[in-house]
Design an enzyme around this catalytic site. Structure first.
Site, PDB file in Angstrom:
ATOM      1  N   ASP A 179      -9.656  -2.642   0.744  1.00  0.00           N
ATOM      2  CA  ASP A 179      -8.691  -2.488   1.912  1.00  0.00           C
ATOM      3  C   ASP A 179      -9.751  -1.957   3.114  1.00  0.00           C
ATOM      4  OD1 ASP A 179      -6.479  -3.400   0.619  1.00  0.00           O
ATOM      5  OD2 ASP A 179      -5.225  -1.517   1.101  1.00  0.00           O
ATOM      6  N   ASP A 235      -7.210   0.209  -4.279  1.00  0.00           N
ATOM      7  CA  ASP A 235      -6.279  -0.366  -3.403  1.00  0.00           C
ATOM      8  C   ASP A 235      -5.343  -0.867  -4.201  1.00  0.00           C
ATOM      9  OD1 ASP A 235      -7.739   0.382  -1.331  1.00  0.00           O
ATOM     10  OD2 ASP A 235      -9.205  -1.113  -1.596  1.00  0.00           O
ATOM     11  N   LYS A 236      -5.032  -2.200  -4.037  1.00  0.00           N
ATOM     12  CA  LYS A 236      -3.833  -3.063  -4.930  1.00  0.00           C
ATOM     13  C   LYS A 236      -4.212  -3.402  -6.517  1.00  0.00           C
ATOM     14  CE  LYS A 236      -2.476  -2.071  -1.345  1.00  0.00           C
ATOM     15  NZ  LYS A 236      -3.596  -1.624  -1.063  1.00  0.00           N
ATOM     16  N   GLU A 257      -2.113  -2.627   6.584  1.00  0.00           N
ATOM     17  CA  GLU A 257      -2.271  -1.221   6.809  1.00  0.00           C
ATOM     18  C   GLU A 257      -2.638  -0.971   8.272  1.00  0.00           C
ATOM     19  OE1 GLU A 257      -3.332   0.535   2.393  1.00  0.00           O
ATOM     20  OE2 GLU A 257      -4.841   0.333   3.945  1.00  0.00           O
ATOM     21  N   SER A 282      -2.565   3.082   5.472  1.00  0.00           N
ATOM     22  CA  SER A 282      -3.712   3.523   4.516  1.00  0.00           C
ATOM     23  C   SER A 282      -3.530   5.053   4.174  1.00  0.00           C
ATOM     24  CB  SER A 282      -5.163   3.343   5.049  1.00  0.00           C
ATOM     25  OG  SER A 282      -6.003   3.994   4.256  1.00  0.00           O
TER      26      SER A 282
END
Length: 531
Positions: free
Chosen positions: A78, A120-121, A429, A455
């Site tokens: 990200d 992150d994801k 974000e 974020s």
């Protein structure tokens, strides 16, 4: 064992032949087949070392009598995707990761999984996939990087973003920015503050799917490597399945820990999505209830002066859970991959202690967000807990950042809309504009409201996940420059005067994958999942 479907019987001779070509020997047939789901890639600093951790897991699985097979998922960093169209692919990557875990584990009938995410994801994507497959699974993450430092000042990635804003505002020299840039991220690992990666890795502990220490043991430490070995040994004899662990009680425990730590607001999206995969009821109302009853017990960067290494030394997630249990705010009648729920004592009361009587994340509702919005309340300055001002409306992040540099004034409310799950698409974000606000010295006088997300490195009056989003005609779509926006975080309200009907709009960024995503993604208030 599930693997008997490909290893037992006369008619499985072709399958065994292929497995022999993949490295199995006669002695390996009959052993549990363990999938090692790794997210190693070289461009994400939190993942550069995961190939080494994967090797340790496989070695431990073999020692415990299992047969490991490693496979990989994709990942998006990200921080690197921030501030340009690349961020539109970040949240959608969660769905691809979940699908890939499900695909690999169902097509090849593993008896267990060790998931190795970090940033992150990737963490929630693997979690969602593991809950779908529902075979014994242990998560062991890559761990946080060391805290950066320059001239006696401790740093994280958020320090670099905010330093950019300071240079643009004329309060910092470019040479200082270069020094901060070079020092903020000194090792591999997830960023050193309580951003989304570390938030989710801590919540894996609270859910019971990871071993104690998973969220805090540093990426480069012997403790992290020993944790990895234990995970590899434990999975071979593990029988409890993820959906037996991720019950409603476990989810509420995770939300309580979330609130006590002041985690990233992204955790709201990811826990809602994980609950749906587990078949567990969880709503924004549950987050709001836990927020009102659970105190904030930490001020970890960016909300305060402490970093993940401080939190680890203070006792980490186990210590926070011990505090919450003593307050009767946790249910201990839950299962975990390591037995009963683990708690420990606090070793440093400067790091873990009551900070504010309510939790770190607040859920707001009102005429601007009838279906909800979220804010990291523990990172909001006291003077911004109540704020009213004129809207300054922008249709994209770049326009907002440009305006913050030149003509946003104290008292304004910056609105960035049509950047929700469908509108962007992908719900990017907004760390660039929030960092510009903080770096320009406006953090105590300017709020930001968006149907996008933030974020975990964000601080200030940054209100995201506004639902319904502008792209589907939510109230945010009807806001005009100068309209009065009223924010009351203690009362959990966000309103606009006047309220106008908005129009639906098409996605801003187009691609074949994002077009599919935009057509099928649900609202942020329900986890932004694909239908």
């Amino acid at each position: 064992m599930r693997s008997d479907a490909v290893t037992r019987g006369l008619d499985r001779a072709p399958h065994r032949s292929l497995l022999r070509a993949a490295g199995m020997t006669e002695a390996d047939f009959g052993k549990p087949l363990i999938g090692v789901c790794n997210s190693f890639c070289e461009i994400i600093p939190g993942h550069r070392h995961l190939n080494e951790l994967g090797a340790l897991v496989k070695e431990a699985v073999r020692e415990a009598g299992g047969m490991p097979f490693e496979f990989n998922t994709i990942g998006v960093d990200d921080g690197i995707a921030m501030g340009h169209d690349g961020m539109c692919w970040s949240l959608p990557s969660r769905e691809l990761i979940a699908d890939s875990v499900e695909t690999m584990a169902m097509a090849h009938p593993f008896d267990g999984l060790v998931c190795i995410p970090n940033c992150d994801k990737i963490v929630p994507g693997m979690l969602m996939g593991a809950l779908r497959v529902n075979i014994p699974t242990i998560f062991v993450s890559g761990g946080p990087m060391a805290t950066g430092a320059v001239a006696g000042r401790r740093l994280s990635l958020a320090s670099v973003f905010e330093a950019v804003g300071a240079v643009q505002a004329g309060t910092m020299r470019e040479g200082e920015l270069r020094d901060i840039e070079a020092a903020a991220c000194p090792t591999c690992g997830s960023c050193s503050g309580l951003f989304t990666a570390n938030s989710m890795n801590c919540l894996l502990e609270a859910l019971g799917l990871a071993l104690p220490g998973n969220g805090t043991a540093p990426a480069t430490s012997p403790e992290r490597r020993e944790l990895v070995r234990i995970a590899g040994r434990t999975i071979v004899g593990l029988t409890v399945k993820p959906r037996e662990i991720v019950t409603r009680a476990a989810m509420l425990n995770a939300v309580a820990v979330d609130m006590s730590l002041g985690c990233s607001t992204n955790t709201v999206l990811h826990l809602l999505a994980a609950a749906r995969e587990a078949g567990v009821e969880l709503t924004l109302e549950d987050f709001d209830l836990q927020s009102r009853r659970v105190p904030t017990l930490c001020t970890l960067n960016p909300a305060g002066p402490h970093f993940m290494d401080d939190f680890a030394r203070a006792g980490g997630v186990g210590a926070v859970m011990g505090e919450l249990k003593s307050m009767r705010l946790l249910c201990d009648d839950v299962r975990t991959v390591h037995g009963p729920m683990a708690t420990s004592g606090v070793r440093d009361r400067k790091v873990i202690r009551p900070v504010r009587p309510e939790g770190g994340i607040a859920v707001l509702r009102g005429s601007l967000a009838p279906e909800g919005a979220v804010v990291k309340a523990s990172a909001v300055r006291p003077e911004m807990m109540n704020h009213a001002g004129p809207a300054r409306v922008f249709e994209d992040e770049a326009s907002a950042v440009a305006a913050i540099k030149r003509d946003i004034k104290a008292g304004d409310v910056v609105v960035i809309r049509r950047v929700g799950p469908r509108g962007a698409p992908g719900m990017p974000e907004m760390l660039m504009p929030t960092s510009a606000i903080s770096g320009s010295g406006l953090g105590d006088s300017v709020a930001l409201v968006t149907d996008g997300r933030f974020s975990g490195a964000t601080r200030g009056a940054a209100i995201g996940h506004v639902s319904p989003e502008a792209a589907v005609g939510g109230p945010l779509a009807g806001v005009r420059d100068g309209d009065r926006i009223v924010i009351d975080i203690p009362a959990r309200r966000i309103d606009v005067e006047p309220v106008r009907k908005g129009e639906e709009s098409a996605p801003r960024v187009r691609s074949r994958w994002l077009d599919r995503y935009a057509r099928t993604v649900g609202p942020a208030s329900e986890g932004a999942m694909l239908w």
